[in-house]
Design a protein around this motif. Structure first.
Motif, mmCIF file in Angstrom:
data_model
loop_
_atom_site.group_PDB
_atom_site.id
_atom_site.type_symbol
_atom_site.label_atom_id
_atom_site.label_comp_id
_atom_site.label_asym_id
_atom_site.label_seq_id
_atom_site.Cartn_x
_atom_site.Cartn_y
_atom_site.Cartn_z
ATOM 1 N N PHE A 67 -6.121 -4.827 -5.499
ATOM 2 C CA PHE A 67 -5.470 -4.044 -6.549
ATOM 3 C C PHE A 67 -4.582 -4.961 -7.365
ATOM 4 C CE2 PHE A 67 -6.475 -0.219 -4.144
ATOM 5 C CZ PHE A 67 -6.646 0.722 -5.145
ATOM 6 N N GLY A 68 -4.320 -4.568 -8.602
ATOM 7 C CA GLY A 68 -3.360 -5.273 -9.434
ATOM 8 C C GLY A 68 -1.956 -4.897 -9.008
ATOM 9 N N GLY A 85 5.057 6.506 -11.641
ATOM 10 C CA GLY A 85 5.666 5.724 -10.562
ATOM 11 C C GLY A 85 6.848 4.889 -11.028
ATOM 12 N N SER A 86 7.657 4.505 -10.046
ATOM 13 C CA SER A 86 8.854 3.712 -10.355
ATOM 14 C C SER A 86 8.847 2.385 -9.595
ATOM 15 C CB SER A 86 10.111 4.518 -10.005
ATOM 16 O OG SER A 86 10.091 4.893 -8.634
ATOM 17 N N TRP A 87 7.676 1.895 -9.229
ATOM 18 C CA TRP A 87 7.574 0.622 -8.535
ATOM 19 C C TRP A 87 8.017 -0.510 -9.456
ATOM 20 C CZ3 TRP A 87 3.516 4.204 -8.343
ATOM 21 C CH2 TRP A 87 3.341 4.830 -7.103
ATOM 22 N N ALA A 88 8.541 -1.562 -8.870
ATOM 23 C CA ALA A 88 8.896 -2.743 -9.654
ATOM 24 C C ALA A 88 7.638 -3.284 -10.329
ATOM 25 C CB ALA A 88 9.519 -3.803 -8.745
ATOM 26 N N GLY A 145 0.777 2.120 -7.128
ATOM 27 C CA GLY A 145 1.596 1.731 -5.981
ATOM 28 C C GLY A 145 0.886 0.831 -4.995
ATOM 29 N N ASN A 146 -0.244 0.291 -5.376
ATOM 30 C CA ASN A 146 -0.983 -0.631 -4.514
ATOM 31 C C ASN A 146 -1.080 -1.991 -5.188
ATOM 32 O OD1 ASN A 146 -1.558 1.446 -2.681
ATOM 33 N ND2 ASN A 146 -3.430 1.998 -3.753
ATOM 34 N N ALA A 182 0.865 -1.186 0.000
ATOM 35 C CA ALA A 182 0.000 0.000 0.000
ATOM 36 C C ALA A 182 0.895 1.228 0.000
ATOM 37 C CB ALA A 182 -0.924 -0.013 1.211
ATOM 38 N N GLU A 183 1.392 1.596 -1.173
ATOM 39 C CA GLU A 183 2.310 2.730 -1.285
ATOM 40 C C GLU A 183 1.735 3.862 -2.123
ATOM 41 O OE1 GLU A 183 6.184 1.432 -2.533
ATOM 42 O OE2 GLU A 183 6.390 0.067 -0.822
#
Length: 146
Positions: free
Chosen positions: A97-98, A107-110, A81-82, A49-50
């Motif tokens: 969430f996906g 965003g830069s999430w993996a 980010g979730n 949960a970001e």
């Protein structure tokens, strides 16, 4: 620009179609419903949960229709980010969430994606990362968070 919302005629259509469904069901749509707001803070949640939750402005009764239809879980994107799955306040479908899955967007999430593995005995959902790593495995049933 227009408000991001679910219209009542869409809910009526869903109610009509779902009235004759007798198998476990799941719903997929892009923008979360208002029921997702605050759900990510529940201690039983599984996942990341970001990001905030930015729901449709109104669901015109869709969440209630999903509950009435016995939908086991809903899966949305929109907030990259979730990737959590959480119980809905007051019961109803598991809210998931996906994951930030593509090379576009913000965003830069993996990168990864939510996978559903459906079998007669049980349904599993998890996040498969681009690296192949499996995260946040959860069995989804009508009693997942009971």
């Amino acid at each position: 620009d227009y408000d991001e919302q679910i219209f009542s005629d869409q809910v009526d259509w869903f109610r009509g179609v779902s009235a004759n469904i007798t198998v476990p069901s799941f719903a997929y749509f892009h923008i979360p419903l208002p029921a997702y707001v605050g759900a990510g803070q529940h201690s039983a949640c599984v996942g990341m949960a970001e990001d905030g939750v930015t729901p449709v402005t109104t669901d015109s009764g869709l969440f209630e229709a999903l509950q009435d239809a016995g939908v086991l879980a809903t899966f949305v994107g929109h907030d990259h980010g979730n990737d959590w799955c959480c119980p809905a306040a007051g019961g109803g479908p598991v809210l998931c969430f996906g994951r930030h899955s593509g090379y576009g967007g913000y965003g830069s999430w993996a990168r990864g994606s939510r996978v559903l593995s459906i079998a007669p005995a049980e349904t599993q959902t998890y996040v498969r990362m681009e690296s192949g790593e499996i995260l946040h495995n959860l069995t989804v049933t009508s009693a997942t968070f009971v």
